[in-house]
Each structure stands twice: as C-alpha cells, then as structure tokens.
Write a protein that holds these residues in place. Structure first.
Motif, mmCIF file in Angstrom:
data_model
loop_
_atom_site.group_PDB
_atom_site.id
_atom_site.type_symbol
_atom_site.label_atom_id
_atom_site.label_comp_id
_atom_site.label_asym_id
_atom_site.label_seq_id
_atom_site.Cartn_x
_atom_site.Cartn_y
_atom_site.Cartn_z
ATOM 1 N N GLU A 63 81.242 -8.669 -19.141
ATOM 2 C CA GLU A 63 80.224 -9.663 -19.493
ATOM 3 C C GLU A 63 78.826 -9.169 -19.144
ATOM 4 O OE1 GLU A 63 81.400 -13.131 -17.447
ATOM 5 O OE2 GLU A 63 83.092 -13.571 -18.780
ATOM 6 N N ARG A 64 78.673 -8.518 -17.973
ATOM 7 C CA ARG A 64 77.354 -8.027 -17.592
ATOM 8 C C ARG A 64 76.895 -6.877 -18.490
ATOM 9 N NH1 ARG A 64 74.241 -11.298 -15.702
ATOM 10 N NH2 ARG A 64 72.910 -9.575 -14.998
ATOM 11 N N VAL A 65 77.819 -6.004 -18.916
ATOM 12 C CA VAL A 65 77.441 -4.913 -19.825
ATOM 13 C C VAL A 65 76.911 -5.489 -21.138
ATOM 14 C CG1 VAL A 65 78.343 -3.016 -21.211
ATOM 15 C CG2 VAL A 65 78.986 -3.209 -18.812
ATOM 16 N N ARG A 66 77.603 -6.512 -21.667
ATOM 17 C CA ARG A 66 77.126 -7.130 -22.906
ATOM 18 C C ARG A 66 75.767 -7.779 -22.703
ATOM 19 N NH1 ARG A 66 82.718 -8.693 -23.061
ATOM 20 N NH2 ARG A 66 83.829 -7.532 -24.677
ATOM 21 N N PHE A 67 75.545 -8.362 -21.500
ATOM 22 C CA PHE A 67 74.238 -8.963 -21.219
ATOM 23 C C PHE A 67 73.137 -7.908 -21.220
ATOM 24 C CE2 PHE A 67 71.050 -9.667 -17.896
ATOM 25 C CZ PHE A 67 70.403 -10.798 -18.418
ATOM 26 N N TRP A 68 73.374 -6.802 -20.502
ATOM 27 C CA TRP A 68 72.320 -5.787 -20.397
ATOM 28 C C TRP A 68 72.082 -5.066 -21.719
ATOM 29 C CZ3 TRP A 68 68.586 -5.309 -17.175
ATOM 30 C CH2 TRP A 68 68.681 -5.816 -15.879
ATOM 31 N N ARG A 69 73.043 -5.093 -22.631
ATOM 32 C CA ARG A 69 72.818 -4.466 -23.931
ATOM 33 C C ARG A 69 71.756 -5.211 -24.744
ATOM 34 N NH1 ARG A 69 78.674 -2.365 -26.315
ATOM 35 N NH2 ARG A 69 78.936 -0.671 -24.813
ATOM 36 N N GLN A 70 71.444 -6.430 -24.329
ATOM 37 C CA GLN A 70 70.394 -7.193 -24.991
ATOM 38 C C GLN A 70 69.057 -7.077 -24.270
ATOM 39 O OE1 GLN A 70 71.404 -8.520 -27.832
ATOM 40 N NE2 GLN A 70 73.505 -7.849 -27.356
ATOM 41 N N GLU A 71 69.007 -6.349 -23.153
ATOM 42 C CA GLU A 71 67.797 -6.272 -22.339
ATOM 43 C C GLU A 71 67.270 -4.836 -22.289
ATOM 44 O OE1 GLU A 71 66.491 -8.991 -21.081
ATOM 45 O OE2 GLU A 71 68.135 -10.291 -21.750
ATOM 46 N N ASP A 72 65.992 -4.703 -21.908
ATOM 47 C CA ASP A 72 65.381 -3.384 -21.695
ATOM 48 C C ASP A 72 65.661 -2.966 -20.254
ATOM 49 O OD1 ASP A 72 63.932 -1.110 -21.546
ATOM 50 O OD2 ASP A 72 62.008 -1.990 -22.107
ATOM 51 N N PRO A 73 66.417 -1.865 -20.024
ATOM 52 C CA PRO A 73 66.843 -1.540 -18.665
ATOM 53 C C PRO A 73 65.854 -0.689 -17.871
ATOM 54 C CG PRO A 73 67.865 -0.027 -20.191
ATOM 55 C CD PRO A 73 67.024 -0.946 -21.028
ATOM 56 N N ARG A 74 64.817 -0.192 -18.493
ATOM 57 C CA ARG A 74 64.013 0.851 -17.838
ATOM 58 C C ARG A 74 63.320 0.341 -16.578
ATOM 59 N NH1 ARG A 74 60.726 2.717 -23.060
ATOM 60 N NH2 ARG A 74 60.854 0.444 -23.344
ATOM 61 N N ALA A 75 62.627 -0.803 -16.659
ATOM 62 C CA ALA A 75 61.891 -1.294 -15.480
ATOM 63 C C ALA A 75 62.832 -1.651 -14.330
ATOM 64 C CB ALA A 75 61.019 -2.496 -15.880
ATOM 65 N N PRO A 76 63.909 -2.423 -14.565
ATOM 66 C CA PRO A 76 64.828 -2.703 -13.444
ATOM 67 C C PRO A 76 65.465 -1.433 -12.880
ATOM 68 C CG PRO A 76 65.218 -4.215 -15.269
ATOM 69 C CD PRO A 76 64.283 -3.188 -15.774
ATOM 70 N N PHE A 77 65.791 -0.470 -13.763
ATOM 71 C CA PHE A 77 66.420 0.755 -13.286
ATOM 72 C C PHE A 77 65.454 1.545 -12.395
ATOM 73 C CE2 PHE A 77 67.870 5.134 -13.523
ATOM 74 C CZ PHE A 77 69.242 4.998 -13.362
ATOM 75 N N ASP A 78 64.199 1.683 -12.831
ATOM 76 C CA ASP A 78 63.227 2.439 -12.033
ATOM 77 C C ASP A 78 62.882 1.721 -10.734
ATOM 78 O OD1 ASP A 78 63.198 4.325 -14.009
ATOM 79 O OD2 ASP A 78 61.424 3.513 -15.030
ATOM 80 N N ARG A 79 62.995 0.393 -10.726
ATOM 81 C CA ARG A 79 62.690 -0.347 -9.497
ATOM 82 C C ARG A 79 63.769 -0.118 -8.422
ATOM 83 N NH1 ARG A 79 62.666 -4.834 -11.581
ATOM 84 N NH2 ARG A 79 64.628 -5.706 -10.856
ATOM 85 N N LEU A 80 65.012 0.091 -8.848
ATOM 86 C CA LEU A 80 66.111 0.227 -7.889
ATOM 87 C C LEU A 80 66.437 1.681 -7.564
ATOM 88 C CD1 LEU A 80 68.538 -2.487 -9.330
ATOM 89 C CD2 LEU A 80 67.188 -2.652 -7.226
ATOM 90 N N PHE A 81 66.257 2.604 -8.518
ATOM 91 C CA PHE A 81 66.751 3.958 -8.350
ATOM 92 C C PHE A 81 65.631 4.957 -8.647
ATOM 93 C CE2 PHE A 81 70.092 1.319 -10.466
ATOM 94 C CZ PHE A 81 70.752 0.978 -9.290
ATOM 95 N N VAL A 82 65.804 6.185 -8.109
ATOM 96 C CA VAL A 82 64.787 7.208 -8.277
ATOM 97 C C VAL A 82 65.468 8.572 -8.378
ATOM 98 C CG1 VAL A 82 64.464 7.478 -5.783
ATOM 99 C CG2 VAL A 82 62.655 8.181 -7.351
ATOM 100 N N GLN A 83 64.907 9.469 -9.175
ATOM 101 C CA GLN A 83 65.415 10.836 -9.276
ATOM 102 C C GLN A 83 64.733 11.681 -8.198
ATOM 103 O OE1 GLN A 83 64.878 12.717 -13.051
ATOM 104 N NE2 GLN A 83 66.315 14.358 -12.611
ATOM 105 N N LEU A 84 65.534 12.339 -7.379
ATOM 106 C CA LEU A 84 65.032 13.127 -6.251
ATOM 107 C C LEU A 84 64.737 14.561 -6.692
ATOM 108 C CD1 LEU A 84 67.414 11.822 -3.452
ATOM 109 C CD2 LEU A 84 65.148 10.994 -4.083
ATOM 110 N N PRO A 85 64.003 15.300 -5.877
ATOM 111 C CA PRO A 85 63.684 16.700 -6.233
ATOM 112 C C PRO A 85 64.921 17.573 -6.423
ATOM 113 C CG PRO A 85 62.202 15.916 -4.523
ATOM 114 C CD PRO A 85 63.228 14.851 -4.695
ATOM 115 N N ASP A 86 66.046 17.237 -5.771
ATOM 116 C CA ASP A 86 67.244 18.069 -5.924
ATOM 117 C C ASP A 86 67.936 17.848 -7.268
ATOM 118 O OD1 ASP A 86 68.371 15.593 -5.651
ATOM 119 O OD2 ASP A 86 69.350 16.005 -3.727
ATOM 120 N N GLY A 87 67.378 16.973 -8.114
ATOM 121 C CA GLY A 87 67.933 16.742 -9.440
ATOM 122 C C GLY A 87 68.875 15.553 -9.520
#
Length: 727
Positions: A63-87
């Motif tokens: 159910e949550r996957v279907r919900f997020w398929r209707q939303e733009d994930p970029r801002a929430p994703f960047d707010r919670l997670f980050v790419q580190l220098p090690d890749g």
C-alpha cells in the motif's frame, strides 16, 4: 509349604516386574511425547509469529509503495538520506537515533532512480510504524531490495547502517537469494539456515518473504531470529536420562550434546564439531521419521533407544529427544527388588495378623450380628449388641441398633398415619381443586392480556402509517393554489367590458390562459396524490380492523380466511406502512422480487408479520451510519409447494445463543421493546402451516428473518381453545 510360598513370591515378583516395566514404559513414553510436543509448541511460536507478521507487513508495504508512486520522492529522500564520499548512501546523522527509527544503507555504485527512492521511502514508513512493535519479539526487521539496498530497524545495533562497509551487498546472503523467483517460485515465506552477521557478529536464522508488484520482484521482507538461546536450550534443557538434538531434514546436525558454543569478544562461533561419528545415528532417526511421519515416538532397535520427534513450523527443523530404553528398565528392576523383599516379610506378617483378626475380631462379632438379625426378624427390636467397640464393627453395631430403633418408631408412626390417611387425602383433594381453579382464572387473564398487547402493537404500527398519510394529505390540500384562481377571477372582473382585448393584447391577459392550464394540471396531480393518500388511509384502516379480527380468533376456534394475494403488492403495502419511519431513519430499501402468480393466503396475517419484521429491521440498523443503512426485502419460490419471503438488514446482528430465544414471549433485546412482536408473528406463521426463522453470523453482522409459507392452503385440525386463550 515354604517352597510353595517362595514360588508364589517369585512369580509375583516376576509378573510385578513385567507389569511395572510396561506401566513405566507407557507412562514414560506418554510423558516423553507430551514433553516434546509442548517443547516444540513453545519453540516454534516465534517462527509462526514471524510468518504472521510478514503477511501484515507485506500488505502495508504494498500500500505504501502505491502511495509513493503518486508522489515526488526527491525532497523527502534527500531530507532523510545522504550520499557519503565513499560512494554509499546512508541515513543522515543529524537527528538520527537508531534505537527509535530505521536506518538505510545503499552500497557503493548503486543507481538510485526515482522508482527506487519511492520503494525505499515506503519501506522507511512501514518500519517506522511497525518496527518498534515487532522488536518486542524479534531482534530486527528489515526490507532489502535488488542491487543491495536495505532499510533496517535494529535497536540493538543502532549504528549498523553506518558500520557496514561501502561495498557490503545484502543480495549475496541467503535471506535475499532464497526469495528470488528462481529460488522461490511459489513466492511464499522461506527460511534460511544458520547464518552469521559479519557486522553485528551474531548467529541467526532469517524468515524472508518476497514482495512482487506488477509481476516484478521489488523487495524482500525479513525477520532475524537469534538462535543462540534456542541451541543452548536444546542442548542443556532435557528430560531426566534423555538428551536433545536439532537437525534439518537433510540430516545436518544443528544442535547436539557434543556440540559446544564459544562466545568471545568478536562474537559467537561454533566450536569445532565433527558430525561424522553421529551421522549413522541421525540417518536411523530420519529413516524412522520417513517410515511413520505422523507418529511422534519411534523405536530405534539399533541403539536400543526411543526417539521422540516433532517438526518446528517455519524453518522445517526437526526437534528430537532421545531416551535410552535402559532408563525405563533400570527403574522397573529396582522396584521389583523392593517388591521381592517386602513381599516375603509382608506375607509372613499378614498370615499371623489374619489368623488373630479372623478368630478374635471377626468371627465372634459376626455370630452376634446373626443372632440379632434373627431377633429383629421375629419382631424383637431389643437386639442388645456390644456398642463399646471403636472399630468398624462397633460402628456397624451402633448403626444396627439405630436401625432397630428407627424401625420400631416407623412402625408406630405408620400405624398412626393409617388412621388419619383418608381425612388427609380428602383435605388435599379440596386444596388441589381450589388451586386448579385459581390457575385457570390466571391463565385466562394472561391470555386476554396477550391478545390486547398484540392488538396494540400491530395496530400501533399501522396507525403510524395512517397518521403519516393523513398529514401528507393535509399538506397537499394546504398546498393547492386556490388563491391563484381568486386572483384570475379578479382580473376577469376588472376587464369584464373588454375581456377579449385583455386576453389577446394585454401582457398579463396573454399569460392567464397558460397559467390556468398549468394550474389545472397541478390541481389534477394534487387531487390524484390526495386520492392515493386517502386510499392508503382506507387500506390501513381496513388492516387495523383485520388485525383486531385476527387477535379475536385466539379466543375461539381459529378460522382460516384465505384469499388470492399478489405477494409483491403485499410486500409493497408492508413497506408503505413503514415508509415514514424508514424515511425518518434514512433507511435504504432494496427489493428483490421474483415474478409469482397470486397465492392463496391469509392476507392480513402475512401483512402483520411483514410489518413487524420491517419495523424490527429499521430499529436494528440505528447503530449503522445513515449512508450505510440498508434493508433488503426478497420474494422467491422455493419449490413447487412453498414460497419464501425474507427481510434482511445490515444492523447490530444477533448472537447465536439468542436466535431461538427472540421468538419467546416477552423476550426482547431492544430498550423499550415489549417482546411479543416476533412471538405473535411466529405463532401466526405456524397457524398458516409455515415457519418463521432468524439467521445471523453474530453481533455486527446483520440478521435475516425468513418466512416460508405453502402455496396452497393446508387443511388443519380445528383445536379446542385452551383455558388461557383469553376473551
């Protein structure tokens, strides 16, 4: 003599040994079976719970996957997670607390597109909501994805996602590999073997459930279950003289008394263990399981042992308890020795005691009892036994003496009772006749009250509809546009001299004739509506009279007044009688009528039953939201001889224990109810050779009342009216 006694004692000891051995073996094997089944029930609870959790987790995740398929994930994703220098990509450290929230890890080089971001955010939402609840029984909960991404909730290892190496890939482990379509074509929960976590340094077994969406494997749900305690309990907690093993169905030993577990600073590791010497024993156990898979206790003749086996639901492991047969026979042999020793001593002592007891304590008292019995039979109640003894014979003598005295007293009382028996019988007869007359009068009063109550109940239902129809007719009369006619007449009088010019040239005059045409149509329609309402009042009034006549039949021999009835019209009449109440309660009515020819029935009895059932259905749906209230009325032919009418609601429902009690007189579950509507309806159905029954799945599941009637009237015996039928 001594030789005979010795032979008897030897035979007694031998048969006692056999009996005790068989009894102990049976009891021990029963205890062994019960112990293994209870042990397996306890140990497998965590595995069963894991599978139940996954069913819920899978549904919520999809159910949550279907919900997020209707939303733009970029801002929430960047707010919670980050790419580190090690890749690698991990949870942001700002505000992160791994003991209260899930973490994310993506290995180096993984392409994170928008679709993967949506799946990761859905996994994060689900674990944030359900992870703390599952942690009560499970060490961790995580969701892994193709490419090596993982979202993990593990309060015991809050820094797991930040401790993992950048190239760590969960897809290389069994908990993910076993859930792929190639390894798990049935797409169900699978279990791994014992695996080691290289980050947390723990041993565990994992339950993995694949999640497919749109025919594609998108993720794997996993619980890790730490098994160190299970293995330790298997090895250390066992029945006396027994030991436990844990093995897989392929013969791999998971736990054995010879297996040790070492715990060090670097984590837990299994000590060196060579299973080869025990493999033949394990093969014998597996062969016994294949021969009789449903039998818990297996005999192992090669090793003189009993094996109790039971599978653990989930991983499919086999829990085995081994009990040597020597543990049973040694106990029986020890008991037999005691029996032999005590048997000889007891026999000698018993012979001496028996001789003295028989001579001094039994023979003489029995002779005295025999003499006392002869005197009592001859009519002499003075038996004269020795009452001073304190043993059983003394108590028997006291009881015998009391019996003799009681017999003497009863003989005297019987003689006196016989003298006045005739007078007492006559007095009791008069009392019974008076009570019978009182009961007859009371029954008549109850019958009259029941008839009056039924009349009031049914007439009250119809009067509501009469009142509603009368009010609507009055409103229709009040709404007639009579004053408009008066205004038109005034215009005609004002232009009486030039009426033709007024009607053809004046703007108001040109509108008079169309207005009169519309007014005429309106008054015709209102007259038709008022006529229909007055017809309803007339029909309802006739029904009130019919109800009174029906109730009066309870006071005399019933008369069956059959007439040809259109059942669809009769059902519509019952709905119209309840129409105002149904509309007031916002109840939607669904009709499912099968086309049927007219049927010979007692019209007003059937109408009374239907009005009661529809009224009860209206009250039953009061607790349901207004937009969901629904009553379904059905009409169909059962067979060539019977028809069925039913009223179904989606209201409060009826508990199973009340499905028959609701037809009892005076029984009601509704506040303010009287408890005779269904009772009188059931009686009316029986009088027409039909039946009225109730069906419900339970509270909150609604209820259905089914009235079955014969198509042709059936000749019935004219019963004599009962005493309580009333007037």
């Amino acid at each position: 003599m001594g030789v005979r006694i010795a032979i008897i004692i030897a035979l007694t000891t031998f048969f006692s040994y056999l009996h005790i051995f068989n009894a102990l073996r049976t009891e021990t094997l029963v205890q062994l079976e019960r112990g293994v089944l209870e042990r397996v029930q306890r140990e497998q609870a965590i595995f069963v719970l894991a599978q139940d959790n996954h069913a819920l987790l899978k549904q919520v995740f999809e159910e949550r996957v279907r919900f997020w398929r209707q939303e733009d994930p970029r801002a929430p994703f960047d707010r919670l997670f980050v790419q580190l220098p090690d890749g690698s990509t991990r949870s942001r450290l700002e505000g992160f607390d791994g003991t209260r929230m899930p973490c994310l890890f993506l290995p180096r080089g993984l392409n994170v597109d928008a679709q993967l971001q949506r799946s990761l955010l859905a996994a994060y939402d689900v674990l944030s909501q359900y992870g703390p609840a599952f942690h009560v029984r499970f060490t961790d909960t995580y969701i892994s994805f193709p490419g090596g991404a993982i979202v993990l909730y593990w309060p015991a290892q809050p820094t797991w996602c930040h401790d993992a190496t950048p190239s760590f890939n969960v897809n290389e482990f069994d908990f993910y590999a076993l859930s792929t379509p190639e390894k798990d074509p049935l797409r169900q929960t699978v279990w791994t073997g014992i695996i080691a976590d290289p980050v947390a340094h723990t041993w565990s077994v994992s339950a993995s459930t694949p999640v497919d969406l749109d025919g594609q494997h998108i993720a794997t749900l996993t619980h890790d279950i730490l098994i160190e305690q299970l293995l330790e309990r298997t090895i250390n907690e066992h029945l006396p003289s027994a030991y436990n093993m844990l093995l897989r169905d392929n013969g791999e030993l998971l736990a054995h008394p010879a297996m040790k577990m070492n715990t060090g600073a670097s984590g837990i590791s299994l000590a060196e263990f060579n299973p080869t010497p025990y493999q033949q024993h394990v093969n014998a156990i597996l062969e016994a399981i294949r021969r009789s898979p449903e039998q818990v206790i297996k005999k192992l003749p090669q090793s003189n042992e009993y094996a109790a086996t039971a599978p653990l639901k989930g991983p499919g492991w086999i829990f085995v308890t081994i009990l040597p047969e020597q543990a049973v026979s040694s106990t029986a042999l020890g008991v037999a020795r005691y029996i032999l020793a005590f048997g000889v001593l007891s026999l000698l002592l018993e012979l001496g005691i028996m001789y003295w007891v028989l001579k001094q304590q039994i023979s003489r008292p029995l002779l005295a009892f025999t003499q006392a019995t002869d005197r009592l039979a001859g009519g002499d109640f003075q038996v004269g036994l020795d009452l001073s003894r304190g043993d059983e014979l003394g108590r028997l003598a006291q009881a015998f003496q009391r019996m003799a005295s009681e017999l003497q007293r009863r003989e005297e009382a019987l003689r006196q009772a016989n003298e006045g028996l005739e007078q007492r019988v006559e007095s009791r007869t008069r009392e019974l006749q008076a009570v019978h007359r009182q009961l007859v009068d009371t029954a008549r009063q109850v019958g009259r009250a029941e008839v009056a109550t039924n009349v009031l109940h049914n007439v009250g239902n119809v009067l509501n509809s009469v009142h509603t129809s009368a009010l609507m007719a009055r409103e229709r009369l009040a709404g007639l546009k009579v004053e408009s006619v008066e205004r038109v007449v005034g215009l005609f009088e004002a232009h009486q001299q030039d009426l033709a010019t007024f009607l053809t040239q004046d703007e108001r005059g040109r509108g008079v004739l169309p207005f009169l045409s519309r007014l005429g149509k309106h008054m015709q329609e209102e007259r038709q509506e008022i006529h229909t309402l007055l017809n309803d009042v007339n029909r309802y009034t006739e029904h009130i009279g019919a109800i009174v006549k029906l109730q009066q039949q309870y006071a005399r021999t019933p008369q069956h007044l059959y007439e040809s009835v259109d059942l669809a019209e009769l059902l519509e009449d019952a709905l119209r009688i309840n129409q105002a109440a149904l509309g007031r309660h916002s109840v939607r009515v669904e009709r499912q009528f099968e086309a049927l020819p007219p049927v010979m029935l007692e019209k007003h009895k059937v109408l009374m039953i239907l009005v009661n059932l529809i009224s009860n259905a209206k009250y039953a749906v009061e607790s349901v939201p207004e937009e969901e209230r629904c009553v379904t009325v059905r009409l169909r032919r059962l067979d060539a001889e019977r028809i069925q009418l039913s009223v179904q609601d989606n209201g409060v429902g009826i508990p199973p224990e009340m499905l028959t009690r609701i037809f009892q007189h005076g029984f009601t579950t509704r506040e303010g109810g009287h408890g005779f509507g269904l009772h009188s309806s059931a009686l009316a159905a029986q009088e027409m050779s039909g039946s009225l029954v109730a069906r419900s799945q339970g509270p909150g599941q609604g209820a259905t009342f089914i009235l079955e009637l014969p198509i042709q009237p059936q000749t019935r015996r004219q019963d004599t009216p009962s005493e309580n039928s009333g007037a």
